[in-house]
Design an enzyme around this catalytic site. Structure first.
Site, PDB file in Angstrom:
ATOM      1  N   GLU A   1       0.653  -1.085  -0.071  1.00  0.00           N
ATOM      2  CA  GLU A   1       0.046  -0.039  -0.063  1.00  0.00           C
ATOM      3  C   GLU A   1       0.743   1.186  -0.069  1.00  0.00           C
ATOM      4  O   GLU A   1       0.806   2.076   0.956  1.00  0.00           O
ATOM      5  CB  GLU A   1      -0.765  -0.064   1.193  1.00  0.00           C
TER       6      GLU A   1
ATOM      7  N   GLU B   1      -5.365  -8.442   1.092  1.00  0.00           N
ATOM      8  CA  GLU B   1      -6.025  -8.260   2.136  1.00  0.00           C
ATOM      9  C   GLU B   1      -7.480  -8.036   1.665  1.00  0.00           C
ATOM     10  O   GLU B   1      -7.802  -7.466   0.827  1.00  0.00           O
ATOM     11  CB  GLU B   1      -5.511  -7.084   2.536  1.00  0.00           C
TER      12      GLU B   1
END
Length: 449
Positions: free
Chosen positions: A172, A354
């Site tokens: 991320e 995720e």
């Protein structure tokens, strides 16, 4: 629901599809002053008043540094194919030019144990815990940090080689760059539009510099990057441009240079005054081939133009939300994956690296009935199945998170785990969501014998 129901014709049932659970170093390890580890930007950030809920920190977290063996046994008992975790840079390179073998040996124990139990390891090199000594020199605002990251990738991949099954450079980069250096919500807490975009470019440059190093040192492993992505929807017909820009800044900004060798024009034009310094060969470096893309999905965004022409997100107050206040929107995961396949002709295999939900979980008589999370996982697995049937090359799914942990600026107020953690006793208790996951995987294993 004692197990997640997968359609009989679902590719998720095949033994080739990878199911796993995920964690990250600072969120679970604790032992911040043990094993040769030095402070990270999160150790520093947590000490600043008002930055983290309740003044929480990762000093102990889930004490995984000491309890790793029982945690790996617990993961194995769930029946997963793989464990995704991150290596703490401050454990590996405590100062420039120094390698801490004790740190490498800690992760080697985990990797060896996973392999001994038949699980693959998916290792992230950077999940936001930058060594503080590098932040003292400018952190990700300093172009040199990208080269320091490449050096770190060299150390890790030279030591482990193909022993790590799947390498991830960055987790991320949107969060690391924009929440950390643009909006000040995460470590190191810097505010500035130009700073945010500068940090993002240096992160992506670090990814690109690391890729050939990883390939040389681990030629039989897979290598890629993980981005968080929220598909955007217009609040009204006149707001389609707002939604398009939201997607461009949220995740095209990070995927386009990797898969297309350029940054998206929508962002370059709108943020022309804040563009980072991009040197001549930078985009060629970032455009290094990847074996996969990891997608972290939690929710969608609904966007509109306000009266000033600025783009804003519109909360969906009437929709079901998780405890963290995020809308539950499984269709968004299908839409996101299909949009990615339409945008990128060269889209590599995709992992859902995720996916999960925060809950107000309470342990009552030794049980945790996290009903909302059970439904959340069921519906999102169905969304993945629908995307695969639409032709998107999704090859794996990792639940976030294995267990409750330090949830960054939310401290310990938010519980994302499939496993409940009593932070006073460090007792782990499987929630209903974990039991359902385990039962689904046991059923799949029986089918594939």
């Amino acid at each position: 629901m004692n197990k997640y129901q997968l359609p009989s014709d679902s590719k998720l049932r095949s033994k080739e599809f990878v199911f796993g659970v995920a964690t990250s170093s600072y969120q679970i390890e604790g032992a911040v002053r043990e094993g040769g580890r030095v402070p990270s930007i999160w150790d520093t950030f947590c000490k600043e008043p008002g930055k983290v809920d309740n003044g929480d920190n990762g000093d102990i977290a889930c004490d995984h540094y000491h309890l790793w063996k029982q945690d790996i046994d617990m993961i194995h008992a769930l029946g997963v194919d793989a464990y995704r975790f991150s290596i703490a840079w401050p454990r590996i390179i405590p100062e420039d030019g120094v390698v801490n073998k004790q740190g490498l040996e800690f992760y080697e124990k985990i990797i060896d144990e996973c392999h001994a139990l038949g699980m693959k390891v998916y290792v992230t090199l950077y999940h936001w815990d930058l060594p503080q000594y590098l932040e003292d020199k400018g952190g990700w605002l300093n172009r040199e940090t990208a080269y320091k990251f490449a050096d770190y990738a060299q150390v890790v991949s030279n030591y482990f080689g193909d022993k790590i099954d799947v390498y991830t450079t960055l987790n991320e980069p949107f969060v690391a760059a924009f929440l950390g250096y643009r909006w000040g919500e995460h470590a190191p807490g810097i505010f500035g539009e130009r700073e945010g975009f500068s940090a993002s470019h240096h992160l992506m440059l670090g990814h690109g510099l690391a890729m050939p190093i990883l390939r040389e040192n681990a030629p039989n492993s897979s290598h890629g990057i993980v981005v968080n992505a929220s598909p955007a929807y217009p609040y009204s017909e006149k707001d389609q441009g707002a939604a398009d820009y939201s997607e461009a800044e949220n995740y095209h900004w990070f995927l386009d240079p990797v898969l297309r060798g350029k940054y998206p024009e929508l962002v370059v034009e709108r943020q022309s005054m804040n563009m980072p310094m991009i040197l001549e060969n930078d985009l060629n470096i970032i455009n290094a081939p990847v074996d996969y893309i990891g997608i972290n999905y939690y929710t969608r965004s609904v966007n509109r133009y306000n009266e000033n022409g600025d783009i804003e997100s519109v909360p969906q107050v009437d929709a079901e939300q998780t405890y963290i206040g995020w809308e539950i929107y499984p269709q968004g995961l299908t839409d996101l994956l299909v949009r990615l396949s339409e945008r990128y002709d060269n889209l590599p295999p995709i992992y859902i690296s995720e996916n999960g939900a925060a809950g107000d979980d309470k342990c009552v008589s030794g049980e945790i009935h996290d009903t909302q999370r059970v439904t959340y996982y069921q519906d999102h697995l169905q969304a993945v199945d629908e995307a695969i049937k639409a032709g998107v090359p999704v090859v794996g799914y990792f639940a976030w998170s294995l267990m409750d942990n330090f949830e960054w600026a939310f401290g310990y107020t938010q519980r994302f785990g499939m496993v409940h953690v009593d932070y006073k006793t460090q007792k782990r208790t499987l929630k209903q969501s974990a039991i359902a996951y385990k039962n689904m995987l046991l059923e799949r294993a029986e089918e594939n014998k």
